[in-house]
Scaffold this active site. Structure first.
Site, PDB file in Angstrom:
ATOM      1  CB  THR A  25     -21.265  -1.815 -17.732  1.00 29.53           C
ATOM      2  OG1 THR A  25     -20.616  -2.496 -16.683  1.00 29.53           O
ATOM      3  CG2 THR A  25     -21.166  -0.328 -17.459  1.00 29.53           C
ATOM      4  CE  LYS A  38     -13.081  -5.289 -18.342  1.00 26.61           C
ATOM      5  NZ  LYS A  38     -14.277  -5.355 -17.496  1.00 26.61           N
ATOM      6  CD  GLU A  40      11.916 -23.582 -20.263  1.00 33.02           C
ATOM      7  OE1 GLU A  40      12.419 -23.945 -19.187  1.00 33.02           O
ATOM      8  OE2 GLU A  40      11.383 -22.471 -20.417  1.00 33.02           O
ATOM      9  CB  THR A  62     -16.534  -5.366 -20.513  1.00 33.31           C
ATOM     10  OG1 THR A  62     -16.546  -4.958 -19.151  1.00 33.31           O
ATOM     11  CG2 THR A  62     -17.184  -4.326 -21.389  1.00 33.31           C
ATOM     12  CG  ASP A  63     -16.558  -8.306 -15.657  1.00 31.29           C
ATOM     13  OD1 ASP A  63     -16.022  -7.243 -16.024  1.00 31.29           O
ATOM     14  OD2 ASP A  63     -17.073  -8.449 -14.524  1.00 31.29           O
ATOM     15  CE1 TYR A 112     -20.353  -0.079 -12.923  1.00 29.94           C
ATOM     16  CE2 TYR A 112     -22.072  -1.441 -13.843  1.00 29.94           C
ATOM     17  CZ  TYR A 112     -20.740  -1.121 -13.717  1.00 29.94           C
ATOM     18  OH  TYR A 112     -19.809  -1.856 -14.386  1.00 29.94           O
TER      19      TYR A 112
HETATM   20  N1  GLU Z   1     -19.157  -6.958 -14.319  1.00 28.79           N
HETATM   21  C1  GLU Z   1     -20.175  -6.540 -15.218  1.00 28.79           C
HETATM   22  C2  GLU Z   1     -20.283  -7.393 -16.458  1.00 28.79           C
HETATM   23  O1  GLU Z   1     -19.334  -7.924 -16.945  1.00 28.79           O
HETATM   24  C3  GLU Z   1     -19.997  -5.141 -15.622  1.00 28.79           C
HETATM   25  C4  GLU Z   1     -18.720  -4.910 -16.365  1.00 28.79           C
HETATM   26  C5  GLU Z   1     -18.991  -4.377 -17.732  1.00 28.79           C
HETATM   27  O2  GLU Z   1     -19.999  -4.673 -18.371  1.00 28.79           O
HETATM   28  O3  GLU Z   1     -18.150  -3.621 -18.164  1.00 28.79           O
HETATM   29  O4  GLU Z   1     -21.366  -7.497 -17.003  1.00 28.79           O
END
Ligand code: GLU
Length: 350
Positions: free
Chosen positions: A34, A186, A307, A113-114, A47
């Protein structure tokens, strides 16, 4: 003679002050996400991740050049949901090559971020340097109102340029917080304050371009890691099985035919399994497939001596690693050994 001596002294003093004021050399390795995304408008969230090239991102944050000499390199330009082990191997090798150069002081990796927490943990185990390596990204595209990418990039350069960031393992720097690769997850699908380390907490924060640390990670990483990916073309195949009530054992079938060397069980509670699944997990061990018990619960460790009798079944407990990070450690562990007890030891130390 006297003149020559004083000339030499002046020269040495000039050299010293130039070194004292020399800015650190920071490389930004860009992978997309992103932070490099462009939206249809400044107010809509739809986007494309990974459209803007690294040079454009660098030019958008000129204040970075007051902190460091910046060099940008585009490694890939993808949404990190499409991350691959190939890219991880390329990144680890390139970072090791760059950091072996005495003229390079630190690395920033821009990333979606994924899967940022996975890439950060992979690099945490495979970078062979104590120089700073910092991952960052954005939750809002570069075209959005209040895009968070520019400040995240600036803060990450400040973090990578600060000698206090050495020996801390690979770091994630987002929204003014500095977090350790080992424990960071995340936690929110849309919020800019998405990265947290729920079991261990953050290591530090930034304010007005300054880095403040208040913690360290005690897990083994970087220069203390035994894992080395130099020359590796691929990693052993490891998958994740996610458990739930009334699970059917057939979810394990691909593991017996697909060339898998390991399976991480995203288990219930403290890594428990449903009775329907247990015979398949035992069968995996009989077939030489490593079984790591992790948990679908977001916080707390998956421990030995609860367990499940791990020693009786030769299962491995993941401790603080969530399933996706346990998968990374298991892949790297399998490059060294298939001895479950040694692998359990890795899970205690890393
Ligand atoms: N799904 C995309 C990725 O992980 C955009 C999410 C992001 O960067 O926050 O690159």
């Amino acid at each position: 003679m006297k003149k020559l001596k004083s000339l030499l002294l002046v020269g040495a003093a000039l050299l010293l002050s130039a070194t004292a004021y020399a800015k650190p050399n920071i490389y930004i390795l860009a992978t997309g996400g992103t932070i490099a995304g462009t939206g249809v408008s400044s107010t809509q969230t739809n986007y494309h991740a990974g459209g803007v090239a690294i040079q454009t991102l660098i030019e958008a944050v000129p204040a970075m050049t007051e902190i460091a000499n910046i060099t940008g390199e585009q490694v890939v330009n993808i949404g990190s949901q499409d991350m691959t082990t190939d890219v991880w191997l390329t990144l680890a090798n390139r970072i090791n090559e760059l950091l072996a150069d005495p003229n390079v002081d630190g690395i920033v990796v821009t990333h979606g971020t994924d899967t940022m927490e996975e890439t950060a943990y992979f690099l945490n185990l495979t970078v062979k340097s104590n120089k700073p390596v910092v991952l960052t990204g954005a939750m809002r595209a570069s075209t959005a109102i209040s895009a968070d990418g520019p400040l995240n990039l600036y803060n990450s350069v400040c973090t990578a340029a600060d000698p206090a960031s050495r020996d801390k393992g690979v770091l994630i720097c987002m929204n003014g917080i500095i977090l350790p690769a080992h424990g960071t997850v995340k936690m929110n699908t849309v919020d800019v304050q998405t990265f947290q380390a729920p079991n261990s907490g953050p290591l530090g924060y930034l304010f007005n371009s300054k880095v403040y640390y208040n913690d360290i990670t005690l897990k083994r990483h970087t220069t203390k890691s035994v894992f080395d990916v130099k020359g590796l073309k691929e990693l052993p195949k490891v998958g994740i099985v996610y458990s739930y009530a009334d699970i059917d054992a057939d979810v394990m079938e691909p593991y017996f035919t697909g060339g898998y060397k390991g399976v991480v069980h995203a288990g219930l509670g403290n890594g428990n399994y449903h009775k329907n699944l247990f015979p398949s997990l035992l069968k995996a061990r009989e077939n030489g497939i490593l079984v790591v018990r992790s948990s679908r619960v977001p916080t707390g460790p998956t421990t030995l001596d609860n367990e499940v009798d791990d020693a009786a079944y030769q299962f491995v407990a993941s401790y603080e690693l969530n399933p996706q990070k346990a998968r990374i450690l298991l892949m790297l562990a399998l490059t060294k050994t298939d001895d479950w007890q040694q692998i359990q030891q890795y899970f205690l130390e890393y």
